[in-house]
Design a protein around this motif. Sequence first.
Motif, PDB file in Angstrom:
ATOM      1  N   GLU A 215       0.849  -1.196   0.000  1.00  0.00           N
ATOM      2  CA  GLU A 215       0.000   0.000   0.000  1.00  0.00           C
ATOM      3  C   GLU A 215       0.876   1.234   0.000  1.00  0.00           C
ATOM      4  O   GLU A 215       1.497   1.578   1.005  1.00  0.00           O
ATOM      5  CB  GLU A 215      -0.903   0.029   1.235  1.00  0.00           C
ATOM      6  N   GLY A 216       0.944   1.901  -1.122  1.00  0.00           N
ATOM      7  CA  GLY A 216       1.845   3.034  -1.268  1.00  0.00           C
ATOM      8  C   GLY A 216       1.309   4.307  -0.642  1.00  0.00           C
ATOM      9  O   GLY A 216       0.112   4.464  -0.437  1.00  0.00           O
ATOM     10  N   ASP A 218       1.203   6.831  -2.175  1.00  0.00           N
ATOM     11  CA  ASP A 218       0.463   7.410  -3.299  1.00  0.00           C
ATOM     12  C   ASP A 218      -0.966   6.861  -3.402  1.00  0.00           C
ATOM     13  O   ASP A 218      -1.699   7.210  -4.322  1.00  0.00           O
ATOM     14  CB  ASP A 218       1.220   7.155  -4.613  1.00  0.00           C
ATOM     15  N   ILE A 220      -1.894   3.854  -4.018  1.00  0.00           N
ATOM     16  CA  ILE A 220      -2.020   2.671  -4.883  1.00  0.00           C
ATOM     17  C   ILE A 220      -1.796   1.397  -4.063  1.00  0.00           C
ATOM     18  O   ILE A 220      -0.858   1.326  -3.266  1.00  0.00           O
ATOM     19  CB  ILE A 220      -1.010   2.750  -6.048  1.00  0.00           C
ATOM     20  N   ASP A 222      -1.052  -2.547  -4.658  1.00  0.00           N
ATOM     21  CA  ASP A 222      -0.588  -3.372  -5.772  1.00  0.00           C
ATOM     22  C   ASP A 222       0.277  -4.510  -5.232  1.00  0.00           C
ATOM     23  O   ASP A 222       1.366  -4.278  -4.720  1.00  0.00           O
ATOM     24  CB  ASP A 222       0.225  -2.476  -6.734  1.00  0.00           C
ATOM     25  N   ARG A 227      10.025  -3.681  -8.099  1.00  0.00           N
ATOM     26  CA  ARG A 227      11.053  -2.977  -8.860  1.00  0.00           C
ATOM     27  C   ARG A 227      12.393  -3.714  -8.826  1.00  0.00           C
ATOM     28  O   ARG A 227      12.750  -4.337  -7.835  1.00  0.00           O
ATOM     29  CB  ARG A 227      11.248  -1.564  -8.292  1.00  0.00           C
ATOM     30  N   GLU A 306       9.703  -3.528  -3.288  1.00  0.00           N
ATOM     31  CA  GLU A 306       8.303  -3.191  -3.559  1.00  0.00           C
ATOM     32  C   GLU A 306       8.218  -1.998  -4.525  1.00  0.00           C
ATOM     33  O   GLU A 306       9.151  -1.206  -4.630  1.00  0.00           O
ATOM     34  CB  GLU A 306       7.597  -2.833  -2.239  1.00  0.00           C
ATOM     35  N   HIS A 308       5.582   0.351  -4.441  1.00  0.00           N
ATOM     36  CA  HIS A 308       4.926   1.524  -3.838  1.00  0.00           C
ATOM     37  C   HIS A 308       5.308   1.621  -2.368  1.00  0.00           C
ATOM     38  O   HIS A 308       4.830   0.840  -1.550  1.00  0.00           O
ATOM     39  CB  HIS A 308       3.413   1.423  -4.006  1.00  0.00           C
ATOM     40  N   GLU A 309       6.168   2.573  -2.059  1.00  0.00           N
ATOM     41  CA  GLU A 309       6.633   2.727  -0.678  1.00  0.00           C
ATOM     42  C   GLU A 309       5.651   3.549   0.138  1.00  0.00           C
ATOM     43  O   GLU A 309       4.876   4.337  -0.401  1.00  0.00           O
ATOM     44  CB  GLU A 309       7.988   3.449  -0.671  1.00  0.00           C
ATOM     45  N   ASN A 310       5.738   3.364   1.461  1.00  0.00           N
ATOM     46  CA  ASN A 310       4.943   4.187   2.372  1.00  0.00           C
ATOM     47  C   ASN A 310       5.876   4.826   3.395  1.00  0.00           C
ATOM     48  O   ASN A 310       6.379   4.162   4.297  1.00  0.00           O
ATOM     49  CB  ASN A 310       3.881   3.347   3.065  1.00  0.00           C
TER      50      ASN A 310
END
Length: 443
Positions: A215-216, A218, A220, A222, A227, A306, A308-310
């Motif tokens: 859970e990014g 941003d 998103i 996914d 990466r 990953e 999408h980073e948080n």
Amino acid sequence: MKSILTFFTLCCFSFTWGQTSPKIYDIIDNISEDELRNKVQTLVDFGTRNTFSDTLSNTRGIGAARRWIKSEFETISNSCDNCLDVFYQKDFVTKEGNSRVPHDAWVVNVVAVQKGTKYPNRYIIMSGDIDSRASDTMDFTTDAPGANDNATGMAGTLEAARVLSQYKFENSIVYVGLSGEEQGLFGGKGLAQYAKNKEWDIIGVLNNDMIGNIEGVDGIIDNRTFRIFSEPTPPNETENQRRLRRFYGGEVDGISRQLARYIHKTTKTYLPEMNPMMVYRLDRFGRGGHHRPFNDLGFAGIRIMEAHENYTQQHQDIREENGIKYGDVIEHVNFGYTKKLTAVNAINLASLAWAPPAPKTVAIGGIVEASVKLKWDKVDGATGYKIYWRDTTSPTWDHSRTVGDISEFTLEGIVIDNYFFGVSAIGENNFESVVTFPNQIMR
Ligand SMILES: [Zn+2]
């Protein structure tokens, strides 16, 4: 008659295999989500794994964490007839001259080597990190669970070792927990230098750093994309190599980039539900990771991570502010995703460890001719070669032709100017090396 029939069955069974191997599917199936969850929980329970935290306690701090990791590798080794050589590799870092070192300390990596049967001095390396950090990287007492950053990478490395230790490989595999990442990539520097001193022939480093968040920041969500960061060309190349590249190409074809393409392809083949995303840069913008010290010394190495980073859940003290819950706690880790990314590592370690070495030299010719010529050094253990080419704007090796146990070939009607080319080696077992980009010119 019976032996002829057996031979016939064997020959045709392996022939129908094509390019995929049942062993690789078995490896994917054996990676356990429960094992990963338990390992991350154990690492989190050490409270903080800051590199400068307590080393004497058996329940809290980096000392307890590394002793536990070492004992995990030893337990794995006990169930594979001592197939792992487990040891600490350490370097002393001092406060003096290092702005992010709170006090002098040993930076200790935990290394487990599974020796190859045919090419023991060729190593493919998987790494995760032992250490974690709080908001202030100098703060070595506050809780820093580091569940995603980077207990996931560490747990994945242990889990890959558990599964792959049940097989024998031709090349050596190294599973390593690195330390001192958060204060200056000290552990990676130490192990890269150790490998260089020991004259390890490194096939590549798969550095895992944060393989559990889906859970990014941003918004998103996914659980399919991840990466693969790789730098374009080695930083220690010579001025002459740099100059020649202007005329013969190779700007996006360094050894780390070929490793990234290999992982991309293996993932597409065996884990078609995943979306490997090659990122054409060393690491995230202005940030670092433990593959870099290996790149610095001229070794191939990439970062798996990953997509999408948080940022509220990494490098943060656990707290709540304005309704936002900060902290890298285990509740945010998606273990189904960690399992997939661990599988990505395991199948690439296995494929490379079963493959012959890539051709050392590949020469290319065909200037002002209608066809391109390739010539390579034969590889001990290879039974065939694969010639690849692609449009100059394509990130992946889109066209290929397999040839037998020969050392030169002309691709009729393929013009040298319009494509990039490369050659890989294929073993008797169908496993393939990374691609070698041409490093000699035929005039
Ligand atoms: Zn970090």
